[in-house]
Design an enzyme around this catalytic site. Sequence first.
Site, PDB file in Angstrom:
ATOM      1  N   PRO A  57      -8.520-103.613  73.343  1.00 61.58           N
ATOM      2  CA  PRO A  57      -7.603-102.560  72.868  1.00 61.58           C
ATOM      3  C   PRO A  57      -6.415-102.302  73.798  1.00 61.58           C
ATOM      4  O   PRO A  57      -5.534-101.520  73.478  1.00 61.58           O
ATOM      5  CB  PRO A  57      -8.498-101.323  72.793  1.00 61.58           C
ATOM      6  CG  PRO A  57      -9.610-101.601  73.740  1.00 61.58           C
ATOM      7  CD  PRO A  57      -9.823-103.072  73.710  1.00 61.58           C
TER       8      PRO A  57
ATOM      9  N   HIS B 118       7.266 -92.952  69.396  1.00 57.30           N
ATOM     10  CA  HIS B 118       7.374 -93.081  70.854  1.00 57.30           C
ATOM     11  C   HIS B 118       8.381 -94.182  71.179  1.00 57.30           C
ATOM     12  O   HIS B 118       8.272 -95.292  70.673  1.00 57.30           O
ATOM     13  CB  HIS B 118       6.004 -93.446  71.464  1.00 57.30           C
ATOM     14  CG  HIS B 118       5.125 -92.260  71.668  1.00 57.30           C
ATOM     15  ND1 HIS B 118       4.128 -92.248  72.613  1.00 57.30           N
ATOM     16  CD2 HIS B 118       5.077 -91.051  71.059  1.00 57.30           C
ATOM     17  CE1 HIS B 118       3.514 -91.076  72.602  1.00 57.30           C
ATOM     18  NE2 HIS B 118       4.063 -90.338  71.644  1.00 57.30           N
TER      19      HIS B 118
ATOM     20  N   TYR C 247       4.808-105.362  73.088  1.00 55.98           N
ATOM     21  CA  TYR C 247       4.122-104.094  72.793  1.00 55.98           C
ATOM     22  C   TYR C 247       4.525-103.574  71.410  1.00 55.98           C
ATOM     23  O   TYR C 247       3.676-103.080  70.660  1.00 55.98           O
ATOM     24  CB  TYR C 247       4.456-103.047  73.868  1.00 55.98           C
ATOM     25  CG  TYR C 247       3.546-101.827  73.827  1.00 55.98           C
ATOM     26  CD1 TYR C 247       3.970-100.618  73.259  1.00 55.98           C
ATOM     27  CD2 TYR C 247       2.249-101.887  74.349  1.00 55.98           C
ATOM     28  CE1 TYR C 247       3.129 -99.515  73.207  1.00 55.98           C
ATOM     29  CE2 TYR C 247       1.400-100.776  74.305  1.00 55.98           C
ATOM     30  CZ  TYR C 247       1.855 -99.591  73.737  1.00 55.98           C
ATOM     31  OH  TYR C 247       1.023 -98.496  73.689  1.00 55.98           O
TER      32      TYR C 247
ATOM     33  N   TYR D  50      -0.891 -96.307  80.930  1.00 53.98           N
ATOM     34  CA  TYR D  50      -1.940 -97.293  81.233  1.00 53.98           C
ATOM     35  C   TYR D  50      -1.963 -97.432  82.760  1.00 53.98           C
ATOM     36  O   TYR D  50      -0.968 -97.798  83.362  1.00 53.98           O
ATOM     37  CB  TYR D  50      -1.600 -98.662  80.635  1.00 53.98           C
ATOM     38  CG  TYR D  50      -1.524 -98.733  79.131  1.00 53.98           C
ATOM     39  CD1 TYR D  50      -0.408 -98.275  78.435  1.00 53.98           C
ATOM     40  CD2 TYR D  50      -2.574 -99.282  78.394  1.00 53.98           C
ATOM     41  CE1 TYR D  50      -0.331 -98.370  77.048  1.00 53.98           C
ATOM     42  CE2 TYR D  50      -2.506 -99.379  77.006  1.00 53.98           C
ATOM     43  CZ  TYR D  50      -1.385 -98.920  76.347  1.00 53.98           C
ATOM     44  OH  TYR D  50      -1.323 -99.016  74.978  1.00 53.98           O
TER      45      TYR D  50
ATOM     46  N   LYS E 168      -3.436-103.764  69.585  1.00 54.91           N
ATOM     47  CA  LYS E 168      -3.035-104.773  68.600  1.00 54.91           C
ATOM     48  C   LYS E 168      -3.983-104.892  67.417  1.00 54.91           C
ATOM     49  O   LYS E 168      -3.625-105.507  66.408  1.00 54.91           O
ATOM     50  CB  LYS E 168      -2.938-106.148  69.295  1.00 54.91           C
ATOM     51  CG  LYS E 168      -1.831-106.237  70.322  1.00 54.91           C
ATOM     52  CD  LYS E 168      -0.484-106.092  69.677  1.00 54.91           C
ATOM     53  CE  LYS E 168       0.625-105.893  70.690  1.00 54.91           C
ATOM     54  NZ  LYS E 168       1.803-105.281  70.074  1.00 54.91           N
TER      55      LYS E 168
END
Length: 389
Positions: free
Chosen positions: A292, A72, A384, A200, A296
């Site tokens: 979560p 991704h 990220y 998200y 990580k």
Amino acid sequence: MRTQVCIIGAGPAGLLLGHLLRAEGVECVVIERQTPDYVLGRIRAGVLENITVSLMERLGLDARMKAEGLPHDGFNLADGERLIRIDIAELVGQEVMVYGQTELTRDLMEACEERGLEVIYQAADVALHDVDGDAPFVTYIHEGAQQRIDARFIVGCDGFHGPSRKAIPSSVSQEFERVYPFGWLGILADVPPCNHELIYANHERGFALASMRSPTRSRYYVDVPVDEDIREWSDDRLWDELAIRLGPAAAANITRGPAIEKSIAPLRSYVFAPMRHGSLMLCGDAAHIVPPTGAKGLNLAASDVHYASEALTRYFKTNDPAGVSRYSETALARVWQSERFSWSLTKLMHRFPDDGPFERAMQVAELDYIANSRAMQTAIAENYVGLPV
Ligand code: APR
Ligand code: PHB
């Protein structure tokens, strides 16, 4: 039995460390309380940072990940009305790999026999002894008989509920913890994802996450009160809530289907320091927990394992203790950065019970700032994909 390193726990951290040490010729053995099926039954997230991918590549255990995983180059934040895409490839020149962490654990597990990594399953009453000195040992019961393993080092990869952390005296350790007032209700379903990337969402009604395991298997979450009874959540109620919280664009592409797994997980931020005491080192959830939100957990275990395997290999190959001596300081530096990012994204994307209109307005303003600031998007992107190891 005598070995150089005794690893407690055959989750991803313990197996990854065992393979890395074996590959460098360091003698080690892994002892695990549960059965292989139990370990594989643990619900895990699905995003891998480069550190995790590169360690699997170094071990030559990346074939299935490369065949079935989904690279991704971006992900999305949503505010209930629009998607804010974080183009991680363009912003920081990296991507993440979407691949079930359970599958990664399976890949590590299935390689043990051919690689000569000894794992003792169903080891009961594991206890650590003399970790302060340079001749520690572990005792346990296996098939009804008391067993003992003498080692130069013990590495606790036994997760949040294991015994290793407790073998470090409270007089030399410190704990840092935040328990969140909500949990994540997750559903796994054999339906195509609503978007080719993760979303998200922070909606008036709460948090939602749209993720995936493959082009035909989706993973979704909503946040619920920490004491929520999962029996209150039929599949239909959950699909309805996801459609609202993810926003109209995503909702239009949601394919519903029966849950093949549905569960609620609590959220916590936790750090235990130091991550080494005498001849005992801690890796992964044995030393830290992250919510979560930033995906990580496993990736932080991977960087701990990278540092630990480098330090132990250096010790046994050159008799140089420097890496071992610096392990806790080195690992914690990256742990705290992952804790900060996970905590920050959790604060931004969730409604807290004490939040009022002002707090909501601040979240909306921050999401709007992110939508219009390359600098903010870059900062989010570099965290990220994982800060440098
Ligand atoms: N004796 C032996 N083994 C034990 C004991 C014990 N007393 N207690 C726990 N264990 C084992 C557990 O059964 C488990 O298999 O230690 C292992 C710990 O594995 P995880 O909990 O998965 O922790 P870790 O390997 O650090 O994984 C870190 O992976 O998928 C992510 O979200 C997950 O954050 C987690 C991360
Ligand atoms: C998942 O796919 O389970 C997942 C993905 C990203 C997260 C958490 C969980 O941040």
